[in-house]
Write an enzyme that holds these catalytic residues in place. Structure first.
Site, PDB file in Angstrom:
ATOM      1  N   ASP A 158       0.969  -1.407   0.240  1.00 40.11           N
ATOM      2  CA  ASP A 158      -0.120   0.054   0.194  1.00 40.11           C
ATOM      3  C   ASP A 158       0.783   1.178   0.168  1.00 40.11           C
ATOM      4  O   ASP A 158       1.756   1.342   0.749  1.00 40.11           O
ATOM      5  CB  ASP A 158      -0.810  -0.113   1.082  1.00 40.11           C
ATOM      6  CG  ASP A 158      -2.017   1.160   1.301  1.00 40.11           C
ATOM      7  OD1 ASP A 158      -3.082   0.726   1.318  1.00 40.11           O
ATOM      8  OD2 ASP A 158      -1.364   2.084   1.379  1.00 40.11           O
ATOM      9  N   ASN A 165      -2.708  13.058  -3.840  1.00 42.80           N
ATOM     10  CA  ASN A 165      -3.837  13.543  -4.710  1.00 42.80           C
ATOM     11  C   ASN A 165      -4.102  15.033  -4.122  1.00 42.80           C
ATOM     12  O   ASN A 165      -4.538  15.858  -5.171  1.00 42.80           O
ATOM     13  CB  ASN A 165      -5.220  12.769  -4.226  1.00 42.80           C
ATOM     14  CG  ASN A 165      -5.386  11.552  -5.179  1.00 42.80           C
ATOM     15  OD1 ASN A 165      -4.826  11.620  -6.198  1.00 42.80           O
ATOM     16  ND2 ASN A 165      -5.929  10.683  -4.615  1.00 42.80           N
ATOM     17  N   HIS A 217      -5.453  14.540  -8.861  1.00 46.12           N
ATOM     18  CA  HIS A 217      -6.137  13.396  -9.101  1.00 46.12           C
ATOM     19  C   HIS A 217      -5.065  12.588 -10.229  1.00 46.12           C
ATOM     20  O   HIS A 217      -4.817  11.349 -10.194  1.00 46.12           O
ATOM     21  CB  HIS A 217      -7.436  13.073  -9.551  1.00 46.12           C
ATOM     22  CG  HIS A 217      -8.023  11.940  -9.099  1.00 46.12           C
ATOM     23  ND1 HIS A 217      -8.600  11.314  -7.955  1.00 46.12           N
ATOM     24  CD2 HIS A 217      -8.419  10.869  -9.891  1.00 46.12           C
ATOM     25  CE1 HIS A 217      -9.085  10.168  -7.924  1.00 46.12           C
ATOM     26  NE2 HIS A 217      -9.010   9.861  -9.195  1.00 46.12           N
ATOM     27  N   ASP A 268      -2.914   9.261 -10.170  1.00 46.03           N
ATOM     28  CA  ASP A 268      -3.079   8.498 -11.436  1.00 46.03           C
ATOM     29  C   ASP A 268      -1.685   7.909 -12.008  1.00 46.03           C
ATOM     30  O   ASP A 268      -1.387   6.641 -11.908  1.00 46.03           O
ATOM     31  CB  ASP A 268      -4.141   8.728 -12.323  1.00 46.03           C
ATOM     32  CG  ASP A 268      -5.436   8.384 -11.874  1.00 46.03           C
ATOM     33  OD1 ASP A 268      -5.588   8.109 -10.685  1.00 46.03           O
ATOM     34  OD2 ASP A 268      -6.273   8.884 -12.983  1.00 46.03           O
ATOM     35  N   GLU A 282      -5.320   2.541  -3.724  1.00 50.46           N
ATOM     36  CA  GLU A 282      -3.835   2.129  -3.736  1.00 50.46           C
ATOM     37  C   GLU A 282      -3.369   1.038  -2.917  1.00 50.46           C
ATOM     38  O   GLU A 282      -1.992   1.159  -2.474  1.00 50.46           O
ATOM     39  CB  GLU A 282      -2.986   3.645  -3.283  1.00 50.46           C
ATOM     40  CG  GLU A 282      -3.676   4.318  -2.349  1.00 50.46           C
ATOM     41  CD  GLU A 282      -3.904   3.705  -0.844  1.00 50.46           C
ATOM     42  OE1 GLU A 282      -4.822   3.084  -0.508  1.00 50.46           O
ATOM     43  OE2 GLU A 282      -2.977   3.905   0.109  1.00 50.46           O
TER      44      GLU A 282
HETATM   45  P1  GH3 Z   1      -1.573   5.236   4.331  1.00 48.51           P
HETATM   46  O1  GH3 Z   1      -0.088   5.635   4.653  1.00 48.51           O
HETATM   47  O2  GH3 Z   1      -2.190   5.082   5.854  1.00 48.51           O
HETATM   48  O3  GH3 Z   1      -1.939   4.240   3.454  1.00 48.51           O
HETATM   49  O4  GH3 Z   1      -2.409   6.445   4.028  1.00 48.51           O
HETATM   50  P2  GH3 Z   1      -3.095   6.888   2.598  1.00 48.51           P
HETATM   51  O5  GH3 Z   1      -3.333   8.438   2.515  1.00 48.51           O
HETATM   52  O6  GH3 Z   1      -2.203   6.166   1.631  1.00 48.51           O
HETATM   53  O7  GH3 Z   1      -4.394   5.990   2.624  1.00 48.51           O
HETATM   54  P3  GH3 Z   1      -5.902   6.472   2.534  1.00 48.51           P
HETATM   55  O8  GH3 Z   1      -6.516   4.940   2.406  1.00 48.51           O
HETATM   56  O9  GH3 Z   1      -6.286   7.084   3.568  1.00 48.51           O
HETATM   57  O10 GH3 Z   1      -6.159   7.231   1.109  1.00 48.51           O
HETATM   58  C1  GH3 Z   1      -6.216   6.443  -0.028  1.00 48.51           C
HETATM   59  C2  GH3 Z   1      -6.278   7.356  -1.302  1.00 48.51           C
HETATM   60  O11 GH3 Z   1      -6.252   7.009  -2.536  1.00 48.51           O
HETATM   61  C3  GH3 Z   1      -7.881   8.317  -1.159  1.00 48.51           C
HETATM   62  C4  GH3 Z   1      -8.517   7.918  -2.518  1.00 48.51           C
HETATM   63  O12 GH3 Z   1      -8.759   9.164  -3.154  1.00 48.51           O
HETATM   64  C5  GH3 Z   1      -7.188   7.656  -3.283  1.00 48.51           C
HETATM   65  N1  GH3 Z   1      -7.566   6.904  -4.407  1.00 48.51           N
HETATM   66  C6  GH3 Z   1      -8.138   5.686  -4.387  1.00 48.51           C
HETATM   67  N2  GH3 Z   1      -8.396   5.190  -5.850  1.00 48.51           N
HETATM   68  C7  GH3 Z   1      -7.756   5.948  -6.609  1.00 48.51           C
HETATM   69  C8  GH3 Z   1      -7.434   6.145  -7.994  1.00 48.51           C
HETATM   70  O13 GH3 Z   1      -7.603   5.372  -8.677  1.00 48.51           O
HETATM   71  N3  GH3 Z   1      -6.838   7.523  -8.701  1.00 48.51           N
HETATM   72  C9  GH3 Z   1      -6.375   8.155  -7.812  1.00 48.51           C
HETATM   73  N4  GH3 Z   1      -5.390   9.557  -8.125  1.00 48.51           N
HETATM   74  N5  GH3 Z   1      -6.581   8.233  -6.210  1.00 48.51           N
HETATM   75  C10 GH3 Z   1      -7.153   7.083  -5.737  1.00 48.51           C
HETATM   76 MG    MG Z   2      -1.915   4.102   1.471  1.00 51.96          MG
HETATM   77 MG    MG Z   3      -5.360   2.656   1.756  1.00 47.43          MG
END
Ligand code: GH3
Ligand code: MG
Ligand code: MG
Length: 301
Positions: free
Chosen positions: A177, A185, A190, A194, A220
């Site tokens: 992860d 983001n 965004h 990506d 992610e």
């Molecule tokens: P941690 O270190 O604890 O993993 O924190 P984090 O910020 O990586 O984790 P969190 O789960 O809080 O956030 C994940 C983010 O990923 C939130 C969401 O908007 C973003 N995300 C999910 N799918 C996609 C995608 O396909 N594209 C983009 N650009 N962002 C995405």
């Molecule tokens: Mg994460």
């Molecule tokens: Mg996550």
């Protein structure tokens, strides 16, 4: 288009060949020896094969059977040429996989019509197969990262789980992860996010062996199945991947972005009821990697 004609009598071969109208893109290959024809068909993928029934070394039915046994020749069109309309023989030929038969001597008109039909069928079949392959790819692939999607990953996982459990061989899973991805983001947008996701997957993929499978479970969060890999091996892989992710800043449209990622590793245990149980332990280890400061690999004990 490749058309093959097999007949032990060379004058028959010439005659049939001459009866077939010249068509652009249609190549004709003639063989008076069925064994040579079969060997040729191993190397080449003919669209249509016209084969005589009555031949001294290998008869037409046997020929069809052997042609169909060649991998990827199950969709070659086969037209059998016979001197008789004996129902028993025709039935046998159809059962062995002939698509149609033609009574000798055939008129040029009938030959042309039947060949045209077979080639149209063949084209439709090839088109369907390609469409099917593409549909399967779309249904199993994550569109952004081109890794396996969640469902395909879990299916592969379940299949390898039961296979390796039966075999008594080790199976490891790594959950990974991206750290603080939300910040990417939030700070860069965004689209940059990506790009980071795509590059992340590109950095992981090449480090894996061909039997390993890599999927995006959502957002992610990714996972890797490592067949025939024990704890020591999986931890080594995890560490190598962790470094591969941080090797350099990712070149996003908005500028360079540096990321790290966290890894949770688990290996199959006796008490794991299914693949989900194994994945769950890898997820717990990942949670610990996050809690212990991120950018690290943890093992589930
Ligand atoms: P941690 O270190 O604890 O993993 O924190 P984090 O910020 O990586 O984790 P969190 O789960 O809080 O956030 C994940 C983010 O990923 C939130 C969401 O908007 C973003 N995300 C999910 N799918 C996609 C995608 O396909 N594209 C983009 N650009 N962002 C995405
Ligand atoms: Mg994460
Ligand atoms: Mg996550």
């Amino acid at each position: 288009l490749k058309l093959v004609i097999v007949d032990d009598q060379p004058f028959m071969l010439r005659r049939i060949e001459q009866q077939i109208p010249q068509t652009p893109g249609l190549e004709i290959f003639t063989f008076d020896d069925p064994e040579v024809a079969l060997a040729w068909c191993q190397e080449h993928d003919p669209d249509l094969v016209l084969v005589d029934y009555l031949m001294p070394k290998v008869n037409g039915v046997e020929f069809i059977q052997r042609l169909r046994a060649i991998p990827q020749r199950e969709n070659t069109m086969i037209l059998m040429l016979t001197g008789t309309k004996e129902p028993e023989l025709l039935l046998q030929a159809l059962r062995q996989g002939a698509n149609d038969f033609l009574l000798k001597p055939a008129s040029s008109m009938e030959l042309e019509a039947r060949i045209g039909n077979m080639l149209r069928l063949r084209a439709a079949l090839v088109g369907l197969q390609e469409a099917n392959r593409e549909l399967t790819r779309l249904a199993t692939t994550d569109a952004l990262t081109e890794t396996l999607n969640r469902r395909a990953f879990l299916e592969r996982g379940a299949a390898t789980f039961s296979f390796f459990r039966r075999d008594g061989k080790p199976l490891a899973v790594i959950m990974l992860d991206i750290d603080h991805f939300k910040r990417v983001n939030d700070s860069f947008g965004h689209a940059a996010g990506d790009t980071v996701l795509r590059t992340f997957a590109e950095r992981i993929g090449p480090s894996l062996r061909s039997m390993d499978y890599f999927g995006r479970l959502g957002g992610e969060e990714f996972a890797i199945g490592l067949p025939a890999t024990d704890q020591k091996g999986a931890l080594l892989v995890g560490e190598r991947l962790r470094q591969a992710v941080t090797v350099s800043a990712i070149d996003a449209q908005s500028g360079p972005i540096s990321i790290t990622s966290s890894f949770g590793v688990a290996v199959m245990r006796e008490e794991d009821a299914n693949f989900a149980a194994l994945l769950n332990r890898a997820d717990e280890a990942l949670y610990r990697a996050k809690a212990n400061g991120r950018n690290r690999v943890e093992f589930s004990d």
